[in-house]
Scaffold this active site. Structure first.
Site, short mmCIF file in Angstrom:
data_model
loop_
_atom_site.label_atom_id
_atom_site.label_comp_id
_atom_site.label_asym_id
_atom_site.label_seq_id
_atom_site.Cartn_x
_atom_site.Cartn_y
_atom_site.Cartn_z
CB ALA A 5 -1.00 0.03 1.16
CB ALA A 6 4.42 2.07 -0.29
N GLY A 7 2.35 2.65 -2.58
CA GLY A 7 1.93 3.41 -3.75
C GLY A 7 0.55 4.01 -3.58
CG ASP A 8 -2.78 1.49 -3.06
OD1 ASP A 8 -2.69 1.69 -4.29
OD2 ASP A 8 -3.02 0.37 -2.57
#
Length: 306
Positions: free
Chosen positions: A251-254
């Site tokens: 979820a880093a990109g999210d």
């Protein structure tokens, strides 16, 4: 509440196993822990925007099962407007099967479930939300015709439109580029879109040149520990990543996309918004899980690099 950020996208229950390393094809490895965590790219991005202080609404679908109730409840607990999150009879909620290794890398398998029921008509039915919004965010975990409809509607309404092309396996439809203000792929997604293997800032610039030539107005390629690259018709800006100790990159990109959207909705300039997104993403990788890892606005504003 009038939502400033509207997310059209997926809600998944993440079934997360941790192991020393990722299994090879046909191999069984012994895991060390297991957790059930609300996720889905769309829901993660909505949570990230909400935690950064932006009034946020979600358009999506869950199944009429226990996971669906939990997923909707998790968004409501964040103050996210869920009037357009439908429960669909006869289908499961979306799930993501995730394995995370000791190096904080992951493999993910997604089963669409209710996300496959997010049809264009559902977006049309929630048009009042789109009209009120300032920023529209889309990804590719719902049907492509729905994404196409949402992008075009956002453009017609004059909203700031962000597309995170994930997951993606090849070039986007040519008409999509003109509807998007910010195209935000990561390294592997940029490779899928352009055929350029992105493993450095220089190669990210080459991929960005390709995407701009394809019609993208502005491109942000997220590069993990290398930060991110912003590109438009006037050139490139590299934003180095804050230094942190990574625990889980899920979820880093999210988190970047949602925090970036929230900053734009607050009226911050794109450079400032990218910086906010990078700090939020950096903080998220220091914690395990998808939505539980996403930081608050106070944490982002109080971040001091070690």
């Amino acid at each position: 509440m009038q939502a400033k950020v509207v997310v059209v996208g997926s809600l998944n229950m993440d079934l997360v196993a941790r192991a020393a390393r990722l299994p090879q094809p046909g191999e069984t490895v012994v895991g060390t822990s297991f957790a059930t965590v609300p996720g889905g790219k769309g829901a993660n991005q909505a949570v990230a925007a909400a935690r950064q202080g932006a009034p946020t609404a979600m358009i999506g679908c869950v199944g009429d099962d226990a996971y669906g109730e939990q997923l909707r409840g998790a968004l409501l607990a964040e103050g996210i407007d869920c009037q357009a999150v439908a429960s669909v009879a006869g289908v499961s909620s979306g799930v993501a099967l995730i394995v995370v290794d000791d190096a904080s890398q992951n493999n993910i398998v997604i089963v669409a479930g209710g996300n496959g029921e997010v049809r264009p008509q559902r977006v049309q039915d929630a048009d009042a939300l789109l009209q009120q919004a300032e920023v529209l965010v889309c990804q590719l975990e719902v049907p492509m015709d729905t994404v196409a409809f949402a992008l075009e509607r956002g453009r017609v309404l004059g909203k700031t439109v962000i597309l995170n092309p994930a997951p993606v396996s090849g070039p986007l439809p040519a008409a999509w580029y003109r509807a998007v203000d910010y195209l935000v792929p990561n390294e592997s997604e940029a490779f899928a879109l352009t055929g350029v293997r992105v493993d450095s800032v220089a190669s990210a610039e080459q991929a960005a040149i390709y995407l701009l030539a394809a019609g993208a107005r502005k491109v942000i390629i997220t590069l993990g520990a290398l930060g991110s690259l912003f590109a438009d018709g006037s050139g490139f800006i590299h934003f180095p990543a804050p230094r942190v100790q990574a625990v889980d990159t899920t979820a880093a990109g999210d988190t970047f996309v949602g925090a970036f959207a929230a900053a734009l909705a607050r009226g911050e300039g794109e450079r400032e918004a990218i910086a906010v997104g990078q700090v939020a993403a950096a903080l998220s990788v220091t914690r395990a899980g998808a939505q539980p890892s996403i930081p608050s606005l106070a944490e982002v504003r109080g971040f001091v690099q070690p």
